[in-house]
Design a protein around this motif. Structure first.
Motif, PDB file in Angstrom:
ATOM      1  N   GLY A 173       3.723  14.514  -2.888  1.00 28.67           N
ATOM      2  CA  GLY A 173       2.556  13.906  -2.277  1.00 28.67           C
ATOM      3  C   GLY A 173       2.543  12.435  -2.651  1.00 28.67           C
ATOM      4  O   GLY A 173       2.967  12.073  -3.747  1.00 28.67           O
ATOM      5  N   TYR A 174       2.056  11.589  -1.753  1.00 26.85           N
ATOM      6  CA  TYR A 174       2.183  10.141  -1.945  1.00 26.85           C
ATOM      7  C   TYR A 174       0.816   9.503  -1.736  1.00 26.85           C
ATOM      8  O   TYR A 174       0.272   9.515  -0.631  1.00 26.85           O
ATOM      9  CB  TYR A 174       3.198   9.591  -0.938  1.00 26.85           C
ATOM     10  CG  TYR A 174       3.767   8.222  -1.254  1.00 26.85           C
ATOM     11  CD1 TYR A 174       3.233   7.407  -2.244  1.00 26.85           C
ATOM     12  CD2 TYR A 174       4.860   7.742  -0.547  1.00 26.85           C
ATOM     13  CE1 TYR A 174       3.763   6.165  -2.525  1.00 26.85           C
ATOM     14  CE2 TYR A 174       5.414   6.496  -0.808  1.00 26.85           C
ATOM     15  CZ  TYR A 174       4.853   5.706  -1.798  1.00 26.85           C
ATOM     16  OH  TYR A 174       5.375   4.468  -2.064  1.00 26.85           O
ATOM     17  N   LEU A 175       0.268   8.933  -2.807  1.00 27.33           N
ATOM     18  CA  LEU A 175      -0.994   8.211  -2.737  1.00 27.33           C
ATOM     19  C   LEU A 175      -0.683   6.721  -2.798  1.00 27.33           C
ATOM     20  O   LEU A 175      -0.241   6.212  -3.819  1.00 27.33           O
ATOM     21  CB  LEU A 175      -1.908   8.625  -3.890  1.00 27.33           C
ATOM     22  CG  LEU A 175      -3.359   8.153  -3.839  1.00 27.33           C
ATOM     23  CD1 LEU A 175      -4.062   8.686  -2.599  1.00 27.33           C
ATOM     24  CD2 LEU A 175      -4.103   8.600  -5.092  1.00 27.33           C
ATOM     25  N   CYS A 215      -8.928  10.489  -0.925  1.00 25.62           N
ATOM     26  CA  CYS A 215      -7.476  10.362  -0.724  1.00 25.62           C
ATOM     27  C   CYS A 215      -6.719  11.223  -1.728  1.00 25.62           C
ATOM     28  O   CYS A 215      -5.717  11.869  -1.380  1.00 25.62           O
ATOM     29  CB  CYS A 215      -7.052   8.901  -0.871  1.00 25.62           C
ATOM     30  SG  CYS A 215      -7.537   7.816   0.492  1.00 25.62           S
ATOM     31  N   ARG A 223      -6.974  14.835  -0.723  1.00 27.85           N
ATOM     32  CA  ARG A 223      -6.086  15.128   0.411  1.00 27.85           C
ATOM     33  C   ARG A 223      -4.651  15.317  -0.062  1.00 27.85           C
ATOM     34  O   ARG A 223      -3.927  16.196   0.421  1.00 27.85           O
ATOM     35  CB  ARG A 223      -6.158  14.005   1.440  1.00 27.85           C
ATOM     36  CG  ARG A 223      -5.325  14.256   2.681  1.00 27.85           C
ATOM     37  CD  ARG A 223      -5.454  13.135   3.689  1.00 27.85           C
ATOM     38  NE  ARG A 223      -5.001  11.865   3.140  1.00 27.85           N
ATOM     39  CZ  ARG A 223      -5.128  10.707   3.792  1.00 27.85           C
ATOM     40  NH1 ARG A 223      -5.707  10.665   4.978  1.00 27.85           N
ATOM     41  NH2 ARG A 223      -4.700   9.601   3.247  1.00 27.85           N
ATOM     42  N   THR A 224      -4.223  14.491  -1.026  1.00 24.22           N
ATOM     43  CA  THR A 224      -2.868  14.615  -1.553  1.00 24.22           C
ATOM     44  C   THR A 224      -2.678  15.925  -2.298  1.00 24.22           C
ATOM     45  O   THR A 224      -1.638  16.587  -2.182  1.00 24.22           O
ATOM     46  CB  THR A 224      -2.563  13.433  -2.493  1.00 24.22           C
ATOM     47  OG1 THR A 224      -2.709  12.206  -1.776  1.00 24.22           O
ATOM     48  CG2 THR A 224      -1.144  13.514  -3.042  1.00 24.22           C
ATOM     49  N   ILE A 257       3.445  14.234  -7.563  1.00 22.68           N
ATOM     50  CA  ILE A 257       2.530  13.249  -6.998  1.00 22.68           C
ATOM     51  C   ILE A 257       3.075  11.858  -7.299  1.00 22.68           C
ATOM     52  O   ILE A 257       3.302  11.499  -8.455  1.00 22.68           O
ATOM     53  CB  ILE A 257       1.114  13.372  -7.600  1.00 22.68           C
ATOM     54  CG1 ILE A 257       0.607  14.817  -7.533  1.00 22.68           C
ATOM     55  CG2 ILE A 257       0.158  12.411  -6.888  1.00 22.68           C
ATOM     56  CD1 ILE A 257       0.351  15.328  -6.154  1.00 22.68           C
TER      57      ILE A 257
END
Length: 263
Positions: A82-84, A147, A150-151, A159
């Protein structure tokens, strides 16, 4: 934290071409991210920190060397991460619950299933009651939480976080640090966190990788021997924190001062 390598950068470099010529963002990067660890990456602007995240996510390929995920070349894209990002990427026309549930919708989950998951994560990060709100109705900190939810909602193994709290004020950043560490303690996801802020890196991470100015190379990797769980509001007063901060700054000072002089 396991000794098992999850992400491996082996002699990695990345160049970019533009009308002005070729720019080498990073080169000869050798770095291993262990399963379950919280790794912070610090360095001057333009040294390839975000580029490393993009390569782990399968959004960029290295121009030299190789990037591996669980021992295999990184797929394009890498759906295990996952990419924040730095930017607020909430869709303004979707409610908070629909933003958080977006990846689950793309997976084909029913509306009831994905909203159940979204509500659980929103409650966990302190946004219960805001499910039907739109992003414009939230504060900056609340949007950052959304956000993050959501990730996390689609449960990626790893992450990646690219200065996710950089736009927040100092007090709100501490609150978000506290929330993030609680989430990390509860899930033990592998986290790779890019920041310019040494204090932020030391507050959060198990290890800190320090990069030189562009072209970025690893100058040092320091283990953060501060006990967990960490009180993010008081940890900076620990003498060991100060000593670690001074040591990391000694690696960065010349690069940062040089960058300021150039600009």
């Amino acid at each position: 934290m396991s000794d098992e390598p999850l992400i491996e950068y082996r002699e990695v470099g990345r160049r970019f071409s533009s009308r002005a010529g070729v720019v080498t963002a990073c080169e000869q990067v050798n770095l291993t991210v262990r399963a379950g660890e919280f790794l912070a990456v610090v360095g001057p602007s333009g040294c390839g920190k975000s580029t490393l995240l993009n390569m782990a996510a399968g959004l960029l390929a290295p121009t030299s060397g190789q990037v591996f995920y669980r021992g295999a070349p990184v797929p394009i894209p890498n759906t295990d991460v996952g990419y924040l990002t730095q930017r607020d990427t909430l869709l303004p026309w979707r409610t908070v619950e629909d933003n958080v549930a977006m990846a689950l919708e793309l997976r084909g989950q029913s509306r009831a299933q994905r909203h159940k998951v979204a509500h659980a994560w929103l409650a966990r990060i302190g946004l219960a009651g805001f499910e039907k709100s739109y992003p414009a109705q939230l504060s900056g900190g609340m949007r950052r939480r959304a956000c993050l939810a959501r990730t996390l909602a689609y449960e990626p193994e790893t992450i990646l976080m690219d200065e996710p709290f950089g736009a927040l004020d100092a007090q709100l950043r501490l609150v978000m640090h506290d929330e993030l560490l609680k989430l990390w303690t509860g899930t033990r996801k592998t986290m790779v966190f890019v920041t310019h802020d040494l204090a932020e890196a030391l507050t959060l991470a198990d290890r800190v990788a320090v990069f030189s100015a562009r072209p970025g190379r690893i100058k040092a990797i320091e283990t953060v021997d501060l006990p967990r769980p960490r009180d993010v509001f008081r940890i900076r007063f620990d003498p060991q924190f100060g000593a670690l901060h001074d040591r990391l700054w000694s690696y960065l000072e010349a690069s940062v001062r040089g960058d300021v002089m150039v600009n």
